[in-house]
Design an enzyme around this catalytic site. Structure first.
Site, mmCIF file in Angstrom:
data_model
loop_
_atom_site.group_PDB
_atom_site.id
_atom_site.type_symbol
_atom_site.label_atom_id
_atom_site.label_comp_id
_atom_site.label_asym_id
_atom_site.label_seq_id
_atom_site.Cartn_x
_atom_site.Cartn_y
_atom_site.Cartn_z
ATOM 1 N N ILE A 8 0.857 -1.184 0.000
ATOM 2 C CA ILE A 8 0.000 0.000 0.000
ATOM 3 C C ILE A 8 0.890 1.230 0.000
ATOM 4 O O ILE A 8 1.551 1.544 0.999
ATOM 5 C CB ILE A 8 -0.931 0.012 1.229
ATOM 6 C CG1 ILE A 8 -1.772 -1.271 1.272
ATOM 7 C CG2 ILE A 8 -1.832 1.235 1.201
ATOM 8 C CD1 ILE A 8 -2.605 -1.412 2.533
ATOM 9 N N GLY A 9 0.958 1.927 -1.133
ATOM 10 C CA GLY A 9 1.816 3.086 -1.268
ATOM 11 C C GLY A 9 1.055 4.388 -1.167
ATOM 12 O O GLY A 9 -0.125 4.423 -0.800
ATOM 13 N N ASN A 10 1.724 5.481 -1.503
ATOM 14 C CA ASN A 10 1.107 6.797 -1.432
ATOM 15 C C ASN A 10 0.059 7.005 -2.518
ATOM 16 O O ASN A 10 -0.925 7.723 -2.310
ATOM 17 C CB ASN A 10 2.179 7.886 -1.555
ATOM 18 C CG ASN A 10 3.107 7.926 -0.352
ATOM 19 O OD1 ASN A 10 2.663 8.115 0.761
ATOM 20 N ND2 ASN A 10 4.398 7.728 -0.588
ATOM 21 N N LYS A 14 -0.489 -2.037 -4.708
ATOM 22 C CA LYS A 14 -0.061 -3.090 -5.625
ATOM 23 C C LYS A 14 -0.280 -4.440 -4.971
ATOM 24 O O LYS A 14 0.103 -4.632 -3.807
ATOM 25 C CB LYS A 14 1.417 -2.887 -6.008
ATOM 26 C CG LYS A 14 1.630 -1.715 -6.953
ATOM 27 C CD LYS A 14 2.940 -1.000 -6.709
ATOM 28 C CE LYS A 14 2.869 -0.222 -5.440
ATOM 29 N NZ LYS A 14 3.471 1.125 -5.493
ATOM 30 N N ASP A 95 8.710 0.471 2.245
ATOM 31 C CA ASP A 95 8.906 0.162 0.833
ATOM 32 C C ASP A 95 10.389 0.179 0.488
ATOM 33 O O ASP A 95 10.869 -0.660 -0.291
ATOM 34 C CB ASP A 95 8.122 1.125 -0.053
ATOM 35 C CG ASP A 95 8.411 2.596 0.248
ATOM 36 O OD1 ASP A 95 8.956 2.895 1.328
ATOM 37 O OD2 ASP A 95 8.073 3.442 -0.604
ATOM 38 N N ARG A 96 11.140 1.118 1.076
ATOM 39 C CA ARG A 96 12.587 1.156 0.846
ATOM 40 C C ARG A 96 13.252 -0.091 1.410
ATOM 41 O O ARG A 96 14.143 -0.679 0.787
ATOM 42 C CB ARG A 96 13.185 2.415 1.482
ATOM 43 C CG ARG A 96 12.734 3.713 0.853
ATOM 44 C CD ARG A 96 13.249 4.919 1.633
ATOM 45 N NE ARG A 96 14.709 5.009 1.561
ATOM 46 C CZ ARG A 96 15.416 5.835 2.323
ATOM 47 N NH1 ARG A 96 14.806 6.615 3.230
ATOM 48 N NH2 ARG A 96 16.734 5.885 2.205
ATOM 49 N N THR A 119 6.195 7.950 -6.485
ATOM 50 C CA THR A 119 5.849 9.304 -6.087
ATOM 51 C C THR A 119 7.121 10.101 -5.808
ATOM 52 O O THR A 119 7.256 11.260 -6.207
ATOM 53 C CB THR A 119 4.950 9.275 -4.840
ATOM 54 O OG1 THR A 119 3.786 8.483 -5.114
ATOM 55 C CG2 THR A 119 4.515 10.678 -4.467
ATOM 56 N N THR A 172 8.839 26.926 -23.972
ATOM 57 C CA THR A 172 8.571 26.777 -22.542
ATOM 58 C C THR A 172 8.321 25.309 -22.184
ATOM 59 O O THR A 172 8.852 24.783 -21.199
ATOM 60 C CB THR A 172 7.368 27.636 -22.126
ATOM 61 O OG1 THR A 172 7.685 29.008 -22.351
ATOM 62 C CG2 THR A 172 7.024 27.435 -20.658
#
Length: 247
Positions: A8-10, A14, A95-96, A119, A172
Protein backbone atom coordinates in the site's frame (compact mmCIF):
# COMPACT_ATOMS: atom_id res chain seq x y z
CA UNK A 1 -0.51 -22.90 -1.84
CA UNK A 2 0.09 -19.28 -2.82
CA UNK A 3 1.16 -16.05 -1.12
CA UNK A 4 -0.80 -12.82 -1.51
CA UNK A 5 1.54 -9.81 -1.35
CA UNK A 6 0.13 -6.30 -0.89
CA UNK A 7 2.08 -3.03 -0.99
CA UNK A 8 0.00 0.00 0.00
CA UNK A 9 1.82 3.09 -1.27
CA UNK A 10 1.11 6.80 -1.43
CA UNK A 11 -0.62 6.60 -4.81
CA UNK A 12 -1.41 2.97 -5.62
CA UNK A 13 -1.97 -0.32 -3.86
CA UNK A 14 -0.06 -3.09 -5.62
CA UNK A 15 -1.22 -6.68 -5.21
CA UNK A 16 0.63 -9.79 -6.38
CA UNK A 17 0.22 -13.55 -6.16
CA UNK A 18 3.31 -15.73 -5.76
CA UNK A 19 3.89 -19.46 -5.85
CA UNK A 20 7.18 -19.66 -3.93
CA UNK A 21 9.41 -17.23 -5.90
CA UNK A 22 7.27 -17.35 -9.05
CA UNK A 23 5.19 -14.25 -9.70
CA UNK A 24 1.85 -15.50 -11.00
CA UNK A 25 -0.11 -12.27 -11.29
CA UNK A 26 0.08 -8.62 -10.29
CA UNK A 27 -2.16 -5.59 -10.58
CA UNK A 28 -2.32 -2.11 -9.06
CA UNK A 29 -5.35 -0.22 -7.80
CA UNK A 30 -6.17 3.34 -6.76
CA UNK A 31 -8.61 1.97 -4.19
CA UNK A 32 -9.14 -1.55 -2.86
CA UNK A 33 -12.30 -3.07 -1.40
CA UNK A 34 -13.51 -6.46 -0.16
CA UNK A 35 -14.78 -7.43 -3.62
CA UNK A 36 -11.30 -7.08 -5.11
CA UNK A 37 -9.77 -9.10 -2.28
CA UNK A 38 -12.36 -11.84 -2.56
CA UNK A 39 -11.70 -12.05 -6.29
CA UNK A 40 -8.06 -12.89 -5.56
CA UNK A 41 -9.05 -15.39 -2.88
CA UNK A 42 -11.53 -17.09 -5.20
CA UNK A 43 -9.06 -17.40 -8.10
CA UNK A 44 -5.93 -18.50 -6.25
CA UNK A 45 -5.27 -20.91 -3.36
CA UNK A 46 -4.08 -18.16 -1.03
CA UNK A 47 -2.76 -19.41 2.29
CA UNK A 48 -0.66 -16.51 3.56
CA UNK A 49 -0.84 -12.75 3.09
CA UNK A 50 1.72 -10.04 3.80
CA UNK A 51 0.88 -6.34 3.81
CA UNK A 52 3.29 -3.42 3.72
CA UNK A 53 1.65 -0.04 4.15
CA UNK A 54 2.64 3.60 4.47
CA UNK A 55 -0.72 4.31 6.13
CA UNK A 56 -1.48 3.98 9.82
CA UNK A 57 -5.17 3.12 9.62
CA UNK A 58 -6.24 -0.36 8.58
CA UNK A 59 -8.95 -0.54 5.93
CA UNK A 60 -12.01 -2.77 6.29
CA UNK A 61 -10.95 -5.21 3.56
CA UNK A 62 -7.94 -6.21 5.63
CA UNK A 63 -10.31 -7.92 8.07
CA UNK A 64 -11.34 -10.26 5.24
CA UNK A 65 -7.73 -11.35 4.80
CA UNK A 66 -7.27 -11.85 8.53
CA UNK A 67 -10.33 -14.08 8.56
CA UNK A 68 -9.52 -16.14 5.48
CA UNK A 69 -5.70 -16.24 5.37
CA UNK A 70 -2.69 -16.16 7.63
CA UNK A 71 -2.08 -12.40 7.68
CA UNK A 72 1.24 -10.75 8.54
CA UNK A 73 2.19 -7.07 8.46
CA UNK A 74 5.68 -6.43 7.14
CA UNK A 75 8.15 -4.95 9.62
CA UNK A 76 11.88 -4.30 9.88
CA UNK A 77 12.23 -7.45 11.98
CA UNK A 78 11.36 -9.57 8.93
CA UNK A 79 14.32 -8.56 6.76
CA UNK A 80 16.47 -11.63 7.26
CA UNK A 81 19.96 -11.08 5.84
CA UNK A 82 19.81 -7.28 5.98
CA UNK A 83 21.95 -5.53 8.61
CA UNK A 84 20.11 -2.26 9.04
CA UNK A 85 22.47 0.58 10.03
CA UNK A 86 19.92 3.38 9.46
CA UNK A 87 20.18 5.93 12.29
CA UNK A 88 16.40 6.48 12.50
CA UNK A 89 14.94 3.03 11.72
CA UNK A 90 11.54 4.09 13.05
CA UNK A 91 11.22 6.58 10.17
CA UNK A 92 12.55 4.33 7.41
CA UNK A 93 9.89 3.66 4.77
CA UNK A 94 8.96 0.00 4.64
CA UNK A 95 8.91 0.16 0.83
CA UNK A 96 12.59 1.16 0.85
CA UNK A 97 13.41 -1.66 3.24
CA UNK A 98 11.43 -4.20 1.19
CA UNK A 99 13.24 -3.06 -1.96
CA UNK A 100 16.72 -3.63 -0.52
CA UNK A 101 15.55 -6.95 0.92
CA UNK A 102 14.34 -7.91 -2.55
CA UNK A 103 17.64 -6.86 -4.12
CA UNK A 104 19.60 -8.88 -1.57
CA UNK A 105 17.35 -11.89 -2.17
CA UNK A 106 17.53 -11.76 -5.97
CA UNK A 107 21.23 -10.86 -6.21
CA UNK A 108 22.90 -12.21 -3.06
CA UNK A 109 26.59 -11.66 -2.44
CA UNK A 110 26.73 -8.58 -4.69
CA UNK A 111 26.56 -4.82 -4.18
CA UNK A 112 23.18 -3.43 -5.20
CA UNK A 113 22.00 0.13 -5.77
CA UNK A 114 18.19 0.26 -5.89
CA UNK A 115 16.60 3.21 -7.70
CA UNK A 116 12.85 3.24 -7.08
CA UNK A 117 10.83 5.62 -9.26
CA UNK A 118 7.41 6.28 -7.78
CA UNK A 119 5.85 9.30 -6.09
CA UNK A 120 9.40 10.00 -4.95
CA UNK A 121 12.68 8.71 -6.35
CA UNK A 122 14.67 6.80 -3.76
CA UNK A 123 18.26 5.60 -3.99
CA UNK A 124 19.22 2.82 -1.59
CA UNK A 125 22.45 0.83 -1.42
CA UNK A 126 22.97 -2.59 0.14
CA UNK A 127 26.44 -4.10 -0.01
CA UNK A 128 27.49 -7.68 -0.73
CA UNK A 129 27.35 -8.52 2.99
CA UNK A 130 23.79 -7.24 3.36
CA UNK A 131 24.75 -4.00 5.11
CA UNK A 132 22.27 -1.17 4.56
CA UNK A 133 23.29 2.32 5.68
CA UNK A 134 20.66 4.47 3.97
CA UNK A 135 20.24 6.39 0.75
CA UNK A 136 18.58 9.44 -0.79
CA UNK A 137 15.05 10.70 -1.46
CA UNK A 138 14.11 13.22 -4.13
CA UNK A 139 10.86 14.32 -5.85
CA UNK A 140 9.49 11.90 -8.42
CA UNK A 141 8.90 12.52 -12.11
CA UNK A 142 5.21 13.51 -11.86
CA UNK A 143 5.79 15.47 -8.66
CA UNK A 144 8.36 17.66 -10.41
CA UNK A 145 6.01 18.52 -13.26
CA UNK A 146 3.17 19.21 -10.81
CA UNK A 147 5.40 21.44 -8.69
CA UNK A 148 6.44 23.59 -11.67
CA UNK A 149 2.78 24.30 -12.40
CA UNK A 150 1.60 24.67 -8.80
CA UNK A 151 4.32 26.99 -7.53
CA UNK A 152 4.46 29.32 -10.53
CA UNK A 153 1.99 31.69 -12.15
CA UNK A 154 2.55 30.91 -15.82
CA UNK A 155 4.06 27.47 -16.28
CA UNK A 156 1.55 24.94 -17.66
CA UNK A 157 0.82 21.50 -16.27
CA UNK A 158 2.39 19.03 -18.68
CA UNK A 159 3.18 15.35 -18.68
CA UNK A 160 6.27 13.30 -19.36
CA UNK A 161 7.30 13.07 -23.00
CA UNK A 162 9.15 9.79 -23.43
CA UNK A 163 10.27 10.89 -26.91
CA UNK A 164 12.06 13.98 -25.65
CA UNK A 165 15.83 13.45 -25.91
CA UNK A 166 17.27 16.93 -26.54
CA UNK A 167 19.95 18.49 -24.39
CA UNK A 168 17.92 21.67 -23.94
CA UNK A 169 14.49 23.12 -24.64
CA UNK A 170 13.63 25.70 -27.28
CA UNK A 171 10.15 26.51 -25.98
CA UNK A 172 8.57 26.78 -22.54
CA UNK A 173 7.20 23.24 -22.71
CA UNK A 174 10.41 21.67 -23.98
CA UNK A 175 12.45 23.72 -21.48
CA UNK A 176 10.32 22.19 -18.70
CA UNK A 177 10.82 18.75 -20.20
CA UNK A 178 14.55 19.32 -20.35
CA UNK A 179 14.67 20.57 -16.78
CA UNK A 180 12.66 17.68 -15.37
CA UNK A 181 13.76 14.75 -17.54
CA UNK A 182 17.38 15.73 -18.11
CA UNK A 183 17.53 16.84 -14.49
CA UNK A 184 16.53 13.35 -13.34
CA UNK A 185 19.01 11.78 -15.74
CA UNK A 186 21.89 13.89 -14.42
CA UNK A 187 20.79 13.27 -10.85
CA UNK A 188 20.71 9.54 -11.38
CA UNK A 189 24.06 9.35 -13.15
CA UNK A 190 25.58 11.54 -10.44
CA UNK A 191 24.44 9.22 -7.68
CA UNK A 192 25.56 6.15 -9.62
CA UNK A 193 28.98 7.66 -10.26
CA UNK A 194 29.37 8.34 -6.55
CA UNK A 195 28.75 4.69 -5.66
CA UNK A 196 31.12 3.50 -8.37
CA UNK A 197 33.87 5.69 -6.88
CA UNK A 198 34.22 3.07 -4.17
CA UNK A 199 35.89 0.94 -6.85
CA UNK A 200 33.43 -1.89 -6.46
CA UNK A 201 31.16 -3.41 -9.07
CA UNK A 202 27.46 -3.20 -8.39
CA UNK A 203 24.08 -3.87 -9.90
CA UNK A 204 21.88 -0.87 -10.66
CA UNK A 205 18.38 -2.12 -10.01
CA UNK A 206 15.55 -0.01 -11.42
CA UNK A 207 12.10 -0.48 -9.95
CA UNK A 208 8.80 1.32 -9.43
CA UNK A 209 6.26 2.74 -11.82
CA UNK A 210 8.78 4.84 -13.73
CA UNK A 211 11.48 2.16 -13.98
CA UNK A 212 10.99 1.59 -17.72
CA UNK A 213 11.35 5.33 -18.37
CA UNK A 214 14.50 5.45 -16.23
CA UNK A 215 15.87 2.49 -18.15
CA UNK A 216 15.38 4.51 -21.36
CA UNK A 217 17.18 7.50 -19.83
CA UNK A 218 20.21 5.37 -18.97
CA UNK A 219 20.28 2.97 -21.92
CA UNK A 220 23.04 4.88 -23.74
CA UNK A 221 25.09 5.61 -20.65
CA UNK A 222 28.27 3.85 -19.55
CA UNK A 223 26.21 2.26 -16.78
CA UNK A 224 23.88 0.35 -19.12
CA UNK A 225 25.69 -3.02 -18.69
CA UNK A 226 25.05 -2.90 -14.93
CA UNK A 227 21.33 -2.12 -15.12
CA UNK A 228 18.72 -4.68 -14.11
CA UNK A 229 15.05 -3.79 -14.48
CA UNK A 230 12.95 -5.22 -11.65
CA UNK A 231 9.62 -3.35 -11.72
CA UNK A 232 8.19 -5.61 -9.00
CA UNK A 233 11.20 -5.55 -6.68
CA UNK A 234 9.26 -4.39 -3.59
CA UNK A 235 6.67 -7.11 -4.09
CA UNK A 236 9.43 -9.69 -4.51
CA UNK A 237 11.12 -8.45 -1.35
CA UNK A 238 7.87 -8.77 0.59
CA UNK A 239 7.34 -12.26 -0.80
CA UNK A 240 10.84 -13.27 0.27
CA UNK A 241 10.15 -11.89 3.73
CA UNK A 242 6.94 -13.88 4.23
CA UNK A 243 8.60 -17.06 2.99
CA UNK A 244 11.49 -16.62 5.42
CA UNK A 245 9.06 -15.70 8.22
CA UNK A 246 7.08 -18.91 7.71
CA UNK A 247 10.09 -21.25 7.43
Amino acid sequence: MANLVIDIGNTFTKIAVFDNDNLLYTEHFITVDAAIINNFLNNYPIQTTIISTVKRDKEEWQAVLKQKTQLTYFSAAMTTGIHNQYLTPQTLGLDRLAAVAGANHLYPGTNNLVIDGGTCITYDYVDSDGNYFGGSISPGLTMRYNALNYFTANLPLIKTDEMFNNGYGNSTVTSMQSGVQNGIKYEMTGFIEQYFKNGQQLNIILTGGDSIFFDTLLKNSIFAPYIKNEPHLVLKGLNAAIQQHND
